[in-house]
Design a protein around this motif. Structure first.
Motif, PDB file in Angstrom:
ATOM      1  N   GLY A   1       0.890  -0.618  -0.091  1.00 62.17           N
ATOM      2  CA  GLY A   1      -0.394   0.098   0.060  1.00 62.17           C
ATOM      3  C   GLY A   1       0.946   1.592  -0.253  1.00 62.17           C
ATOM      4  N   THR A   2       2.255   1.331   0.792  1.00 63.59           N
ATOM      5  CA  THR A   2       3.405   2.420   1.230  1.00 63.59           C
ATOM      6  C   THR A   2       4.610   2.119   0.756  1.00 63.59           C
ATOM      7  N   LEU A   3       5.297   2.451   0.596  1.00 63.52           N
ATOM      8  CA  LEU A   3       6.460   2.527   0.673  1.00 63.52           C
ATOM      9  C   LEU A   3       7.081   2.665   1.596  1.00 63.52           C
ATOM     10  N   ARG A   4       6.805   2.717   3.075  1.00 60.53           N
ATOM     11  CA  ARG A   4       6.399   2.566   4.700  1.00 60.53           C
ATOM     12  C   ARG A   4       6.639   0.415   4.551  1.00 60.53           C
ATOM     13  N   LYS A   5       5.245   0.148   3.869  1.00 60.50           N
ATOM     14  CA  LYS A   5       5.298  -0.887   4.856  1.00 60.50           C
ATOM     15  C   LYS A   5       6.617  -2.219   3.481  1.00 60.50           C
ATOM     16  N   CYS A   6       6.349  -1.464   2.282  1.00 66.88           N
ATOM     17  CA  CYS A   6       7.267  -2.655   1.215  1.00 66.88           C
ATOM     18  C   CYS A   6       8.489  -2.149   2.452  1.00 66.88           C
ATOM     19  N   ALA A   7       9.192  -1.192   3.058  1.00 66.98           N
ATOM     20  CA  ALA A   7      10.256  -0.903   3.658  1.00 66.98           C
ATOM     21  C   ALA A   7       9.978  -1.523   4.482  1.00 66.98           C
ATOM     22  N   GLU A   8       9.377  -1.657   5.241  1.00 64.80           N
ATOM     23  CA  GLU A   8       8.686  -2.892   6.452  1.00 64.80           C
ATOM     24  C   GLU A   8       8.893  -4.323   6.819  1.00 64.80           C
ATOM     25  N   SER A   9       8.348  -4.293   4.664  1.00 61.58           N
ATOM     26  CA  SER A   9       8.710  -6.229   4.599  1.00 61.58           C
ATOM     27  C   SER A   9      10.169  -6.102   4.190  1.00 61.58           C
ATOM     28  N   ALA A  10      11.317  -5.496   3.500  1.00 60.59           N
ATOM     29  CA  ALA A  10      12.358  -5.758   3.689  1.00 60.59           C
ATOM     30  C   ALA A  10      13.400  -5.826   4.635  1.00 60.59           C
ATOM     31  N   LEU A  11      12.785  -5.266   5.728  1.00 60.67           N
ATOM     32  CA  LEU A  11      13.430  -5.691   6.791  1.00 60.67           C
ATOM     33  C   LEU A  11      13.191  -7.418   7.865  1.00 60.67           C
ATOM     34  N   LYS A  12      11.738  -7.245   7.105  1.00 62.52           N
ATOM     35  CA  LYS A  12      11.050  -8.720   8.055  1.00 62.52           C
ATOM     36  C   LYS A  12      11.291  -9.617   6.876  1.00 62.52           C
ATOM     37  N   SER A  13      12.253  -9.617   5.999  1.00 64.95           N
ATOM     38  CA  SER A  13      12.889 -10.084   5.338  1.00 64.95           C
ATOM     39  C   SER A  13      14.496 -10.990   5.578  1.00 64.95           C
ATOM     40  N   VAL A  14      14.061 -10.467   6.454  1.00 62.72           N
ATOM     41  CA  VAL A  14      16.396 -10.039   6.711  1.00 62.72           C
ATOM     42  C   VAL A  14      16.074 -10.887   8.285  1.00 62.72           C
ATOM     43  N   ILE A  15      15.521  -9.568   9.216  1.00 63.76           N
ATOM     44  CA  ILE A  15      15.426 -10.202  10.355  1.00 63.76           C
ATOM     45  C   ILE A  15      14.048 -11.293  10.354  1.00 63.76           C
ATOM     46  N   GLY A  16      12.999 -11.865  10.657  1.00 63.66           N
ATOM     47  CA  GLY A  16      12.204 -12.388  10.530  1.00 63.66           C
ATOM     48  C   GLY A  16      10.881 -11.503  11.094  1.00 63.66           C
ATOM     49  N   ASP A  17      11.043 -10.695  12.549  1.00 61.84           N
ATOM     50  CA  ASP A  17      10.641 -10.332  13.438  1.00 61.84           C
ATOM     51  C   ASP A  17      10.310  -8.687  13.893  1.00 61.84           C
ATOM     52  N   LEU A  18       9.328  -8.240  13.851  1.00 64.39           N
ATOM     53  CA  LEU A  18       9.809  -6.995  13.656  1.00 64.39           C
ATOM     54  C   LEU A  18       9.147  -6.031  15.625  1.00 64.39           C
ATOM     55  N   SER A  19       9.179  -7.256  15.826  1.00 59.82           N
ATOM     56  CA  SER A  19       8.713  -7.042  17.422  1.00 59.82           C
ATOM     57  C   SER A  19       9.771  -5.835  18.237  1.00 59.82           C
ATOM     58  N   HIS A  20      11.090  -6.017  17.429  1.00 60.46           N
ATOM     59  CA  HIS A  20      12.299  -5.572  18.263  1.00 60.46           C
ATOM     60  C   HIS A  20      12.661  -4.389  17.337  1.00 60.46           C
ATOM     61  N   THR A  21      11.952  -3.437  16.134  1.00 59.91           N
ATOM     62  CA  THR A  21      12.170  -2.952  15.417  1.00 59.91           C
ATOM     63  C   THR A  21      10.847  -1.434  16.205  1.00 59.91           C
ATOM     64  N   TYR A  22      11.916  -0.127  15.276  1.00 57.29           N
ATOM     65  CA  TYR A  22      10.659   0.940  15.842  1.00 57.29           C
ATOM     66  C   TYR A  22      11.155   1.842  14.247  1.00 57.29           C
ATOM     67  N   PHE A  23       9.855   2.128  13.462  1.00 51.22           N
ATOM     68  CA  PHE A  23      10.173   2.346  12.192  1.00 51.22           C
ATOM     69  C   PHE A  23      10.208   4.352  12.460  1.00 51.22           C
ATOM     70  N   VAL A  24      11.145   5.165  12.539  1.00 47.74           N
ATOM     71  CA  VAL A  24      11.319   6.909  12.264  1.00 47.74           C
ATOM     72  C   VAL A  24      10.582   7.453  11.486  1.00 47.74           C
ATOM     73  N   GLY A  25       9.328   7.558  11.803  1.00 44.91           N
ATOM     74  CA  GLY A  25       8.338   8.190  10.270  1.00 44.91           C
ATOM     75  C   GLY A  25       7.873   7.360   9.235  1.00 44.91           C
ATOM     76  N   ASN A  26       7.032   7.753   8.807  1.00 48.65           N
ATOM     77  CA  ASN A  26       6.623   7.270   7.734  1.00 48.65           C
ATOM     78  C   ASN A  26       6.924   7.714   6.173  1.00 48.65           C
ATOM     79  N   ALA A  27       7.454   8.554   6.267  1.00 48.07           N
ATOM     80  CA  ALA A  27       8.634   9.379   5.249  1.00 48.07           C
ATOM     81  C   ALA A  27      10.221   8.746   5.149  1.00 48.07           C
ATOM     82  N   PRO A  28      10.494   8.760   3.951  1.00 50.91           N
ATOM     83  CA  PRO A  28      12.285   8.214   3.556  1.00 50.91           C
ATOM     84  C   PRO A  28      13.101   9.676   4.262  1.00 50.91           C
ATOM     85  N   MET A  29      14.122   8.597   4.394  1.00 51.50           N
ATOM     86  CA  MET A  29      15.105  10.189   5.210  1.00 51.50           C
ATOM     87  C   MET A  29      15.939  10.302   3.735  1.00 51.50           C
TER      88      MET A  29
END
Length: 236
Positions: A142-170
């Motif tokens: 739906g958004t690039l932020r969701k795509c970024a979450e999928s990218a990180l999830k494919s690497v570490i498997g679980d996003l429960s110990h992560t925090y995305f800073v904002g919805n816009a790219p840096m």
């Protein structure tokens, strides 16, 4: 004569469909993640700052108010009881520092660390693996932020110990097609920031290798983009 809302909506949909078609054929959008571990201990004070603090303390001591000895003895006795615990600070230099273990989060505790993956990436010349951030090509999210979450999830498997800073790219980088690129597509890489929360280990599931590096070390992995990344990443 004003155009009706229906005709305006139809025009916008047509433009959006045309733009989407052009994007798919002429360029690829990639969401990358700058995965960051914040400092665990307070960084060492700069020698200049330390010298100024010492000077300020000695200057205040010259003009401080003198209190009676009886008052000072009462102040020293405050907080003493059966539950006194001697505080021993944790060492700044860990075993990971001594071994130069870049796979461990228990290194460079007073610095920020960033995750790099060694493997195949979009836009790299040839089939050789390279160092890169966790990333994923934008498809149906739906958004690039969701795509970024999928990218990180494919690497570490679980996003429960992560925090995305904002919805816009840096930041973002545009990579024109190379001469030997059969698809001749422009790559637009949008970089999102995410941070480690309350853990000291991740199970890295993607890539042939990985490292946790400081900013100075990170720039050595990207000599061509070092100038841009140096400005984009604010780190100690």
């Amino acid at each position: 004569m004003q155009r009706s809302c229906k005709s305006i909506a139809t025009s916008l949909i047509t433009r959006r469909q045309f733009s989407s078609t052009a994007t798919k054929s002429d360029e690829k959008i990639i969401a990358s993640v700058l995965f960051e571990r914040l400092p665990v201990v307070i960084p060492k004070i700069d020698p200049v700052v330390y010298a100024f603090q010492e000077f300020s303390f000695r200057w205040r001591q010259q003009f401080r108010r003198a209190y009676p000895d009886s008052f000072l003895k009462k102040a020293d006795n405050r907080g003493q009881g059966d539950y006194n615990i001697d505080y021993v600070p944790a060492p700044r230099v860990t075993e990971a520092d001594k071994m130069n273990d870049k796979k461990s989060l228990q290194r460079a505790l007073d610095r920020r660390l960033y995750l790099l993956i060694y493997g195949h990436t979009y836009g790299a010349s040839g089939e050789e693996p390279v160092w890169h951030f966790p990333e994923k090509i934008y498809e149906s999210e739906g958004t690039l932020r969701k795509c970024a979450e999928s990218a990180l999830k494919s690497v570490i498997g679980d996003l429960s110990h992560t925090y995305f800073v904002g919805n816009a790219p840096m930041g973002h980088m545009i990579m024109p097609p190379k001469e030997n690129d059969k698809e001749l597509s422009t790559l637009k890489r949008f970089i999102f920031k995410s941070q480690v929360i309350a853990t000291n280990k991740f199970d890295i599931k993607k890539g042939k290798d990985f490292v946790w590096v400081t900013k100075d070390e990170l720039l050595e992995y990207f000599p061509e983009q070092a100038e841009y990344l140096d400005k984009m990443i604010i780190s100690l």
